[in-house]
Design a protein around this motif. Sequence first.
Motif, short mmCIF file in Angstrom:
data_model
loop_
_atom_site.label_atom_id
_atom_site.label_comp_id
_atom_site.label_asym_id
_atom_site.label_seq_id
_atom_site.Cartn_x
_atom_site.Cartn_y
_atom_site.Cartn_z
N LYS A 114 3.57 -41.48 -31.50
CA LYS A 114 3.93 -42.20 -32.71
C LYS A 114 3.30 -43.59 -32.78
O LYS A 114 3.31 -44.23 -33.84
N PHE A 115 2.77 -44.06 -31.65
CA PHE A 115 2.14 -45.37 -31.62
C PHE A 115 0.89 -45.27 -30.76
O PHE A 115 0.90 -44.63 -29.70
N ARG A 116 -0.19 -45.90 -31.19
CA ARG A 116 -1.46 -45.81 -30.48
C ARG A 116 -1.37 -46.44 -29.10
O ARG A 116 -0.94 -47.58 -28.95
N GLU A 117 -1.81 -45.70 -28.10
CA GLU A 117 -1.76 -46.20 -26.73
C GLU A 117 -2.68 -47.40 -26.55
O GLU A 117 -2.32 -48.40 -25.92
N ASP A 118 -3.90 -47.33 -27.15
CA ASP A 118 -4.84 -48.43 -26.98
C ASP A 118 -4.33 -49.72 -27.64
O ASP A 118 -4.49 -50.82 -27.11
N LEU A 119 -3.67 -49.59 -28.79
CA LEU A 119 -3.10 -50.77 -29.44
C LEU A 119 -1.93 -51.32 -28.63
O LEU A 119 -1.77 -52.54 -28.50
N PHE A 120 -1.12 -50.43 -28.08
CA PHE A 120 0.02 -50.87 -27.26
C PHE A 120 -0.46 -51.75 -26.12
O PHE A 120 0.07 -52.85 -25.89
N TYR A 121 -1.47 -51.30 -25.38
CA TYR A 121 -1.95 -52.09 -24.25
C TYR A 121 -2.69 -53.34 -24.70
O TYR A 121 -2.69 -54.36 -24.00
N ARG A 122 -3.30 -53.28 -25.87
CA ARG A 122 -3.99 -54.47 -26.39
C ARG A 122 -2.99 -55.56 -26.79
O ARG A 122 -3.26 -56.75 -26.61
N LEU A 123 -1.85 -55.14 -27.30
CA LEU A 123 -0.82 -56.10 -27.68
C LEU A 123 -0.07 -56.65 -26.48
O LEU A 123 0.48 -57.76 -26.52
N GLN A 124 -0.03 -55.89 -25.40
CA GLN A 124 0.82 -56.23 -24.26
C GLN A 124 0.10 -57.16 -23.26
O GLN A 124 0.23 -57.00 -22.05
N VAL A 125 -0.63 -58.12 -23.78
CA VAL A 125 -1.30 -59.08 -22.90
C VAL A 125 -0.27 -59.98 -22.22
O VAL A 125 -0.31 -60.22 -21.02
N MET A 126 0.66 -60.50 -23.01
CA MET A 126 1.71 -61.37 -22.48
C MET A 126 3.06 -60.92 -23.04
O MET A 126 3.54 -61.46 -24.04
N PRO A 127 3.67 -59.90 -22.45
CA PRO A 127 4.96 -59.41 -22.99
C PRO A 127 6.08 -60.40 -22.74
O PRO A 127 6.16 -61.05 -21.68
N ILE A 128 6.95 -60.53 -23.72
CA ILE A 128 8.14 -61.37 -23.61
C ILE A 128 9.35 -60.48 -23.92
O ILE A 128 9.48 -60.01 -25.05
N ALA A 129 10.19 -60.25 -22.95
CA ALA A 129 11.38 -59.42 -23.15
C ALA A 129 12.54 -60.34 -23.54
O ALA A 129 12.90 -61.25 -22.79
#
Length: 271
Positions: A114-129
């Motif tokens: 349901k969500f692009r894997e490549d975009l997910f990892y591109r967005l997850q440079v600096m995750p903030i939970a």
Amino acid sequence: KAIHYNSDRAAKPFVNITCSALPEQLLESELFGHERGAFTDARQQKRGLLETADGGTVFLDEIGEMTPGLQAKLLRFLEEKTFKRVGGLADIRVDVRVIAATNRNLEEEVSQGKFREDLFYRLQVMPIALPPLRERHGDIPLLAAYYIDLFNREFKRHVRGLSAEATTMLEHYQWPGNIRELRNAIERAMLLVEHEWLQPGDFTTLTRSVTPAEFKLPAEGISLDEVERQLLVQALERAGGNQTQAGQLLGINRDQVRYRIEKFGLGATKS
């Protein structure tokens, strides 16, 4: 906003858009802009948010709601720092910080396609939970104080803050609506309060939903009457002897409180 205004981009624009608020074509136009005649009603050229935020920050809220087509276009922009307006031919280069937020589990969305894997990892440079409010009780008194000050000014009130009992009650509430729910609860209480300190009884819409720590029945058993008596005593103490407020804390009415006062021989209290 805290990230933006405490960075070297603070003097540049901060723009935000909720990805679930618009259909795909309109969201694409909002992000990338469009050329005149690109679609029906496109009577003139429009600059998109990415273009107007050049040098600043774009906040994409509810990124998990973005359609697959737009996900691909956003990925291209993140990789190349360029985009085309809808209906345009020329590449436009901008320098923006992109912050994305979601309440979905994107790793599960990726595994379900349901969500692009490549975009997910591109967005997850600096995750903030950011944990839900129920997992950071220490923030509740600080947030409540902020909103009390805000509504004191807005409503011209002079409330001094939360009582210790109200603080304890709010810290034990589960807050399914997170900070928005806390803000609404404080606002509602501030509209109706007639004393200097907010009390548990001022949060009538919350008291029935407070979830205490899970109670485990001891192996040797327990006296249900004694538990009921102790809870009633605590509610009356917290409500300053006010039977109506004590009933609100226990989810029962004043007559039921009076019955239990007589049942346990607790004596007269305020009605």
